[in-house]
Design a protein around this motif. Sequence first.
Motif, PDB file in Angstrom:
ATOM      1  N   GLU A  25      55.958 -16.512  61.593  1.00  0.00           N
ATOM      2  CA  GLU A  25      56.030 -15.428  60.623  1.00  0.00           C
ATOM      3  C   GLU A  25      56.794 -14.204  61.110  1.00  0.00           C
ATOM      4  OE1 GLU A  25      51.899 -16.525  58.255  1.00  0.00           O
ATOM      5  OE2 GLU A  25      51.930 -14.782  59.592  1.00  0.00           O
ATOM      6  N   GLN A  30      58.585 -17.871  47.626  1.00  0.00           N
ATOM      7  CA  GLN A  30      57.164 -18.141  47.832  1.00  0.00           C
ATOM      8  C   GLN A  30      56.851 -19.597  47.502  1.00  0.00           C
ATOM      9  OE1 GLN A  30      54.048 -15.261  46.497  1.00  0.00           O
ATOM     10  NE2 GLN A  30      53.244 -16.997  45.335  1.00  0.00           N
ATOM     11  N   GLY A  31      56.076 -20.223  48.387  1.00  0.00           N
ATOM     12  CA  GLY A  31      55.718 -21.621  48.202  1.00  0.00           C
ATOM     13  C   GLY A  31      56.695 -22.578  48.836  1.00  0.00           C
ATOM     14  N   LEU A  35      56.033 -10.388  56.240  1.00  0.00           N
ATOM     15  CA  LEU A  35      57.062 -10.970  55.382  1.00  0.00           C
ATOM     16  C   LEU A  35      58.298 -10.079  55.325  1.00  0.00           C
ATOM     17  CD1 LEU A  35      57.899 -13.227  53.461  1.00  0.00           C
ATOM     18  CD2 LEU A  35      56.763 -11.977  51.609  1.00  0.00           C
ATOM     19  N   TRP A  54      51.199  -3.858  48.530  1.00  0.00           N
ATOM     20  CA  TRP A  54      52.106  -4.921  48.993  1.00  0.00           C
ATOM     21  C   TRP A  54      53.491  -4.359  49.273  1.00  0.00           C
ATOM     22  CZ3 TRP A  54      56.701  -7.246  48.147  1.00  0.00           C
ATOM     23  CH2 TRP A  54      56.898  -8.512  48.687  1.00  0.00           C
ATOM     24  N   HIS A  62      59.187 -21.139  51.384  1.00  0.00           N
ATOM     25  CA  HIS A  62      59.482 -20.574  52.695  1.00  0.00           C
ATOM     26  C   HIS A  62      58.330 -19.783  53.283  1.00  0.00           C
ATOM     27  CE1 HIS A  62      63.557 -20.937  50.763  1.00  0.00           C
ATOM     28  NE2 HIS A  62      63.782 -21.546  51.901  1.00  0.00           N
ATOM     29  N   PHE A  63      57.346 -19.422  52.495  1.00  0.00           N
ATOM     30  CA  PHE A  63      56.203 -18.678  53.021  1.00  0.00           C
ATOM     31  C   PHE A  63      54.997 -18.884  52.118  1.00  0.00           C
ATOM     32  CE2 PHE A  63      58.609 -15.774  50.307  1.00  0.00           C
ATOM     33  CZ  PHE A  63      57.634 -15.184  49.512  1.00  0.00           C
ATOM     34  N   PHE A  64      53.809 -18.735  52.720  1.00  0.00           N
ATOM     35  CA  PHE A  64      52.565 -18.880  51.982  1.00  0.00           C
ATOM     36  C   PHE A  64      52.284 -17.627  51.161  1.00  0.00           C
ATOM     37  CE2 PHE A  64      51.954 -21.741  55.650  1.00  0.00           C
ATOM     38  CZ  PHE A  64      51.623 -22.913  54.979  1.00  0.00           C
ATOM     39  N   ALA A  65      51.541 -17.799  50.071  1.00  0.00           N
ATOM     40  CA  ALA A  65      51.251 -16.682  49.168  1.00  0.00           C
ATOM     41  C   ALA A  65      50.420 -15.601  49.835  1.00  0.00           C
ATOM     42  CB  ALA A  65      50.534 -17.199  47.923  1.00  0.00           C
ATOM     43  N   ASP A  66      49.614 -15.981  50.856  1.00  0.00           N
ATOM     44  CA  ASP A  66      48.729 -15.002  51.475  1.00  0.00           C
ATOM     45  C   ASP A  66      49.309 -14.365  52.734  1.00  0.00           C
ATOM     46  OD1 ASP A  66      48.650 -17.183  53.137  1.00  0.00           O
ATOM     47  OD2 ASP A  66      46.462 -17.230  53.339  1.00  0.00           O
ATOM     48  N   LEU A 101      57.838 -14.423  42.997  1.00  0.00           N
ATOM     49  CA  LEU A 101      58.231 -13.705  44.214  1.00  0.00           C
ATOM     50  C   LEU A 101      59.388 -14.404  44.915  1.00  0.00           C
ATOM     51  CD1 LEU A 101      57.747 -11.343  46.081  1.00  0.00           C
ATOM     52  CD2 LEU A 101      55.982 -12.685  47.251  1.00  0.00           C
ATOM     53  N   ASN A 102      60.486 -13.689  45.049  1.00  0.00           N
ATOM     54  CA  ASN A 102      61.726 -14.215  45.607  1.00  0.00           C
ATOM     55  C   ASN A 102      62.435 -13.070  46.311  1.00  0.00           C
ATOM     56  OD1 ASN A 102      64.515 -15.065  45.840  1.00  0.00           O
ATOM     57  ND2 ASN A 102      64.040 -16.706  44.409  1.00  0.00           N
TER      58      ASN A 102
END
Length: 327
Positions: free
Chosen positions: A187, A48-49, A61, A96, A51-55, A125-126
């Motif tokens: 995405e 997170q941050g 995802l 989630w 490779h992908f945005f938190a939202d 988150l990983n």
Amino acid sequence: MAQGEFALIAQYFQRPVQRAVLGVGDDCALLAPQPGMQLAISSDMLVQGRHFFADVDPRTLGHKALAVNLSDLAASGAQPMAFTLALALPAVDAPWLQGFSEGMFALADAHGCELVGGDTTQGPLNICITVFGEVPAGQALLRSGAQPGDDIYVSGHLGDARLALEALLGHVQLPPAALAAARQRLESPSPRVGLGIALRGIASSALDLSDGLVGDLGHILQASGVGAELQADRVLARMAAIAGVQGSALKLPADLQLQCCLAGGDDYELCFTAAADRRDAVEQASLAAQTPVQRIGRITAEPGLRVCDAQGQAMAQRWASFDHFAP
């Protein structure tokens, strides 16, 4: 955690396996490839941050986390078998987890790929997936087989994922429909597994495009000891996912288009080479896999990579692909 690790696994990730001998529940999974087959194995991590945005939508995802690994199997011409999942979570979030597992399993089921093990823990988150596939012995597609005179191809579309990222970061404005189309490519990439399998015995080399065409193609050139010429106009023509929005192509600066298509990253298309006399075979493989391909250049004996304009003149600009450790 309010919910224990093993209860979490049982609720969201444990399912009966069909192809594996033994799946989730023991210390090790057991896989049995068919006689005459070799195992193809690859791992990818999404942070997170980075490779992908938190939202990002968790279902989306879940799809992408597996898709980027299946893309590696596609580049080897391997048929997916199974995968493991290592997941670090800040906290147990039932909605989630439900969405993430549904997105992941939908793609897994579409490719007959089973979750057979992994690990969960608490932390930032990983997501790390290791995927296993099988390919007939001696038929795996490699990076090291390109020969001077070979054609260079790419599948599908290039540049849309990077364009979506530029828009989400506020660097460019896109109409809502164009942003939605480009973000879909960012995405929810489509791993080209069918094409990779169809290219066995046809492609002389192959890899998947994760960090950008220029940088990734460089891996083939280095492994094969060759050079390449790319035709910029043919590369730009692959930025098609957003081209027909509202009936007309978007008017984007030329340098932005080149950056997106040549060094954008996150395309997860196949880049491959094949002898010029195999063009009919490549076309048949494309049709069989229902995946469009485009010839974008040729392999040369002279080392190095040249990007040429429509008149065949080398372009002076250099493009840098994604670097995981760049500042």
